[in-house]
Write an enzyme that holds these catalytic residues in place. Structure first.
Site, PDB file in Angstrom:
ATOM      1  N   HIS A   1       0.827  -1.210   0.000  1.00  0.00           N
ATOM      2  CA  HIS A   1       0.000   0.000   0.000  1.00  0.00           C
ATOM      3  C   HIS A   1       0.857   1.253   0.000  1.00  0.00           C
ATOM      4  O   HIS A   1       2.013   1.239   0.410  1.00  0.00           O
ATOM      5  CB  HIS A   1      -0.955   0.025   1.203  1.00  0.00           C
ATOM      6  CG  HIS A   1      -0.281   0.351   2.497  1.00  0.00           C
ATOM      7  ND1 HIS A   1      -0.049   1.648   2.904  1.00  0.00           N
ATOM      8  CD2 HIS A   1       0.230  -0.443   3.464  1.00  0.00           C
ATOM      9  CE1 HIS A   1       0.563   1.628   4.078  1.00  0.00           C
ATOM     10  NE2 HIS A   1       0.749   0.378   4.436  1.00  0.00           N
ATOM     11  N   CYS A   2       0.248   2.329  -0.469  1.00  0.00           N
ATOM     12  CA  CYS A   2       0.792   3.670  -0.312  1.00  0.00           C
ATOM     13  C   CYS A   2      -0.313   4.461   0.399  1.00  0.00           C
ATOM     14  O   CYS A   2      -1.090   3.870   1.146  1.00  0.00           O
ATOM     15  CB  CYS A   2       1.208   4.277  -1.655  1.00  0.00           C
ATOM     16  SG  CYS A   2      -0.116   4.392  -2.883  1.00  0.00           S
ATOM     17  N   THR A   3      -0.396   5.732   0.186  1.00  0.00           N
ATOM     18  CA  THR A   3      -1.425   6.503   0.884  1.00  0.00           C
ATOM     19  C   THR A   3      -2.826   6.153   0.398  1.00  0.00           C
ATOM     20  O   THR A   3      -3.725   5.895   1.194  1.00  0.00           O
ATOM     21  CB  THR A   3      -1.173   8.015   0.742  1.00  0.00           C
ATOM     22  OG1 THR A   3       0.099   8.308   1.333  1.00  0.00           O
ATOM     23  CG2 THR A   3      -2.241   8.828   1.451  1.00  0.00           C
TER      24      THR A   3
END
Length: 138
Positions: A69-71
């Site tokens: 994941h990222c933001t």
């Protein structure tokens, strides 16, 4: 190459509660990392992902599921998930051992499944930000 799947924050929470040792969470946020993370996650920023991920591959290959994941999991998270999936498959195809096609296929079937966290850390924090033990702080 196989299609990558998304996992919801609720499903990930269930996996963390039921079998935390069978999953790894890879956080690829860069400048937007603000010291909060999903418990047990490994931080490999997207801007250094290609150079850094290889040192983690042996440990990651022992897991059942890998969640990236990222933001928001719109660009960096999915890209890192695709790269990671390819690296894992290449680890088998580029093996120095002489393996038959059926042996390689069996190894491919045992690779961890790579998922993208739907909505990224933002969705996780929105859903679980107030719950004890579901966000760690630096």
């Amino acid at each position: 190459m196989s299609t990558l799947s998304y996992v919801s924050p609720d499903a990930l929470k269930g996996w963390l509660m039921e079998s935390p040792n069978e999953i790894s969470i890879i956080d690829v946020r860069d400048y937007d990392y603000e010291g909060e993370r999903i418990p047990g996650s490994v931080r490999i920023p997207s801007d250094t992902f290609l150079a850094s991920v290889d040192q983690h591959v042996d440990d990651l290959m022992k897991k059942r599921s890998l969640i990236v994941h990222c933001t928001y999991s719109q660009v960096r998270g999915p890209k890192a998930a695709r790269v990671l999936s390819e690296i894992l498959r290449n680890r088998i195809t580029e093996s120095k051992e002489k393996l038959s096609l059926s042996q390689k296929e069996k190894l491919f079937q045992n690779l961890p499944t790579v998922y993208i966290l739907h909505g990224g850390f933002s969705a996780w924090k929105r859903r679980y930000g107030g719950q004890q033990g579901l966000i760690e702080y630096d």
